[in-house]
Design an enzyme around this catalytic site. Structure first.
Site, mmCIF file in Angstrom:
data_model
loop_
_atom_site.group_PDB
_atom_site.id
_atom_site.type_symbol
_atom_site.label_atom_id
_atom_site.label_comp_id
_atom_site.label_asym_id
_atom_site.label_seq_id
_atom_site.Cartn_x
_atom_site.Cartn_y
_atom_site.Cartn_z
ATOM 1 N N HIS A 1 1.014 -1.280 -0.204
ATOM 2 C CA HIS A 1 -0.147 0.351 0.254
ATOM 3 C C HIS A 1 0.905 1.032 -0.213
ATOM 4 C CE1 HIS A 1 0.728 -1.012 4.216
ATOM 5 N NE2 HIS A 1 1.057 0.177 4.298
ATOM 6 N N CYS B 1 2.498 3.183 11.715
ATOM 7 C CA CYS B 1 2.726 2.825 11.135
ATOM 8 C C CYS B 1 3.049 4.313 10.077
ATOM 9 C CB CYS B 1 2.490 1.431 10.088
ATOM 10 S SG CYS B 1 1.317 2.299 8.883
#
Length: 721
Positions: free
Chosen positions: A65, A224
């Protein structure tokens, strides 16, 4: 998942054998629908994200992603590979691959949908249904949430496939998670109810409770690098693990859309903290003084039960992190997703200082680099180097004057960033990234209208305030996607520009000019008193806020192409005074070593170098151990040095460097005498005050301690309060 995924974005039989080929195959489907404008550019962004951290997860899942400017709208593609593809997961290859593509300016609603998928991936019924489904329409409907695993007509034993242990998800817990994912994906602040615990009743038997009988409470933070997938998957896994363990666990997801702070009361009541992150935790000081488990975000996904058990064990041992008391952490219950501001629980003065220090901390490297380059330019090219023509047209390799002009002009360019950087990062401290554009615009205007340092301060505060006000306005869903990249920068820059050019710019410029004229007119006793005051400030907190105010005042004076003589005298006095405390402590530990502990004597050796380099913080270990004797002594010496430096007329064009820039100092011999005098005063006072101190009953071993504190080893060592 809305229409972020359709049947055309599903491949149930991927032919790819590598993660790069899998990403390309799925990205080609996005490009075919016009959702990716530059296939190779998008794949480069995917690869860059993958290089930061592998995106494979336990349980046979791969989630490549990224956020990319080549993506027109949030899009999700799904592929299935029976043989599996290696995405770097510890338990082996992934057979379920989700490619998530988010635009560079994706808004909160889109990220909520993406994070909802991330949470569903911890649901074993959901992943089992995807493994068993045999048509693309059903697969897309499952992922969108239009169909549930129970209604997808999959084999009854589809969920019995072996899955890695420690995933932290159960079917019952996952069902709850899927139902609530969209509500909690961004905020992450909905508490997880304890098993069998309602309305404060006793926890169920066999679960760990706090000493007062209430359920054990944990707060967690997940984050993250991209803030889209792993952040929310870790949150879901931890919540499920907390539910299974019968504890109350609340998660703050610090995703790519900012974050909503946990209520300070929730943090204060917590018995432990779990930090699962691959980027720095924002406002980490809020969790100081709590038993803390600090791990990477994947640990939060793969072994949440272990983390819960570990934080319980730390709490049972009474093991806490260093820092302020738990109840002092700042936070906000307002729910506004912002970063790096002073917590709303702080007073306005505290928040204002935090914002200003944010700007100053980013400005100082430009001051140091630009100032030293300019000073070296003067040293090499002479005092007329500021009148040299542009080196682009008149650079001669063999002439020292050309090299001096080159350094001077590079330093001048660096100095041109000072006011914009100051204003931009003050606004950033208040309103996060949306504050940068209006802050830099306002700072550049301050530079244009000669409003100087004061104008930069005003521009930064105004820009941050304007952005914060815009963020509080309820925005229609249709325009949320363009808010961070178009609407906020446009409106805030226009407002800040109007105010700076038309309303307050001219008065501030006049005030700046008046202050400069006043400084240039300082002579005699006034200049000496100013030098003494600056010396006191430099030595009061040894690198703290008061020290930084004096230093910023000095650097602002020389942060122009042609500073006045008084500004350079102030800079010289400030640097001289800042060198005094560490040099004095180094000298004191040398001439009266018996008054100091072995640790302090070792610190004294390092203090020689730190003091000579103008690093005032070198005296902090001594001040922390014996503040009532060291700090007043340091202030006295700093005041003497500052006053003498102004009296001697020493000047300094460089903002840093200590003795290493002595060749660039005007009246260098007298300047060194001023430093030596202050060092002598501070050394004498420290030695006398420590010598007058009554010795403790334990004898000479206590002589080096100002507090008489006993170290954990049992020896008399200074312990900072």
């Amino acid at each position: 998942m809305s229409e972020m995924i359709t049947a055309d974005l599903v491949d149930l039989d991927l032919s790819a054998d590598t993660k790069e080929a899998a990403a390309r195959a799925l990205a080609e489907r996005m490009a075919a629908l016009g959702r990716v404008t530059d296939l190779d550019g998008f794949l480069a962004d995917v690869a860059a994200r993958e290089a930061q951290m592998p995106t494979g997860l336990d349980g046979g899942i791969g989630i490549p992603h990224c956020r990319s400017e080549h993506v027109t709208e949030p899009t999700l593609a799904f592929g299935r590979k029976a043989a599996g593809i290696d995405f770097g997961a510890p338990d082996g290859p992934a057979d379920l691959i989700f490619l998530i593509a988010a635009p560079a300016g994706a808004d909160d609603a889109h990220l909520t949908i993406l994070s909802a998928l991330a949470r569903q991936l911890t649901n074993t019924a959901f992943t089992a249904a995807l493994r068993a489904v045999d048509d693309t329409e059903t697969a897309a409907a499952l992922i969108r949430g239009d169909r549930t695993p129970a209604s997808a007509d999959v084999p009854a034993d589809a969920g019995n496939a072996e899955r890695p242990e420690g995933s932290g998800a159960t079917e019952a817990g996952a069902a709850d998670a899927v139902a609530s994912a969209e509500d909690t994906a961004v905020s992450g602040t909905a508490p997880v109810p304890s098993a069998g615990v309602e309305d404060g009743s006793d926890p169920v038997p066999g679960t760990t409770a706090a000493p007062d009988g209430r359920p054990f409470r944990v707060v967690a933070v997940t984050s993250c690098p991209t803030g889209i997938a792993h952040t929310y998957m870790a949150a879901e896994s931890l919540e499920n693990a907390g539910r299974e363990a019968g504890i109350e666990l609340v998660v703050e997801t610090q995703g790519s859309a900012g974050f909503t702070r946990l209520d300070p009361a929730v943090i204060a009541a917590a018995d432990g903290v779990i930090l699962a992150h691959d980027v720095p935790v924002r406002e980490k000081e809020r969790f100081a003084g709590k038993p803390t488990v600090d791990v990477g975000v994947k640990a939060g996904i793969n072994r949440p039960a272990e983390l819960v058990a570990e934080v319980r064990e730390k709490a049972a041992r009474g093991e806490v992190t260093a820092g302020s008391a738990p109840g002092s952490a700042a936070g906000s219950a307002s729910g506004t997703p912002v970063e790096r501001t002073g917590g709303t629980g702080d007073g306005y003065g505290t928040r204002l200082r935090t914002w200003l220090m944010s700007g100053v901390s980013y400005m100082v490297p430009f001051v140091a680099a630009g100032g030293l380059l300019i000073a070296l330019g003067f040293a090499i090219g002479g005092w007329q180097v500021n009148k040299a023509p542009s080196v682009m047209d008149h650079f001669v390799w063999t002439q020292a004057d050309s090299w001096g002009a080159l350094l001077f002009q590079i330093g001048g360019v660096a100095f041109n960033f000072l006011i914009p950087v100051l204003a931009g990062y003050i606004a950033y401290g208040m309103a996060d990234r949306p504050g940068l554009v209006p802050g830099f615009v306002g700072g550049s205007i301050a530079l244009t209208i000669n409003a100087g340092f004061l104008g930069g301060l005003a521009a930064g505060l105004i820009a941050g305030g304007v952005v914060m006000a815009i963020q509080k306005v309820r925005i229609p869903a249709a325009v949320r996607g363009i808010m961070p990249v178009v609407v906020i920068p446009l409106i805030s820059s226009a407002v800040v520009g109007f105010l700076m050019f038309v309303v307050i710019g001219k008065p501030i410029a006049s005030a700046q000019k008046g202050m400069t004229d006043w400084l240039n007119g300082l002579t005699g006793a006034n200049a000496v008193l100013l030098g003494a005051l600056l010396g006191l400030m430099m030595c009061f907190d040894l690198g703290g806020p008061v020290n930084k105010v004096a230093y910023t005042f000095a650097t602002a004076g020389i942060a122009v192409a042609n500073p006045g003589d008084s500004a350079m005298k102030i800079m010289a006095a400030v640097m001289a005074a800042g060198m005094v405390p560490p040099l004095a402590m180094a000298l004191a530990t040398t001439v009266r070593a018996r008054l100091f502990t072995p640790t302090e004597r070792e610190n004294g050796k390092a203090a020689w170098v730190l003091g000579a380099s103008f690093i005032t913080e070198g005296a902090i270990p001594f001040a922390a151990a014996d503040p009532l004797r060291v700090i007043p002594s340091a202030m006295a010496g700093g005041a003497v040095t500052g006053a003498l430096s102004m009296t001697f007329g020493a000047t300094l064009r460089a903002p840093h460097g200590g003795i290493f820039v002595v060749p660039l100092i005007g009246n260098p011999f007298l300047y060194l005498i001023a430093v030596a005098a202050g060092v002598g005063v501070t050394t004498a006072l420290v030695v006398v005050l420590k010598g007058l101190r009554k010795r403790s009953p334990s004898g000479a071993g206590a002589e080096g301690t100002g507090t008489g504190a006993v170290s954990p080893a049992g020896s008399k060592e200074p312990v900072a309060a």
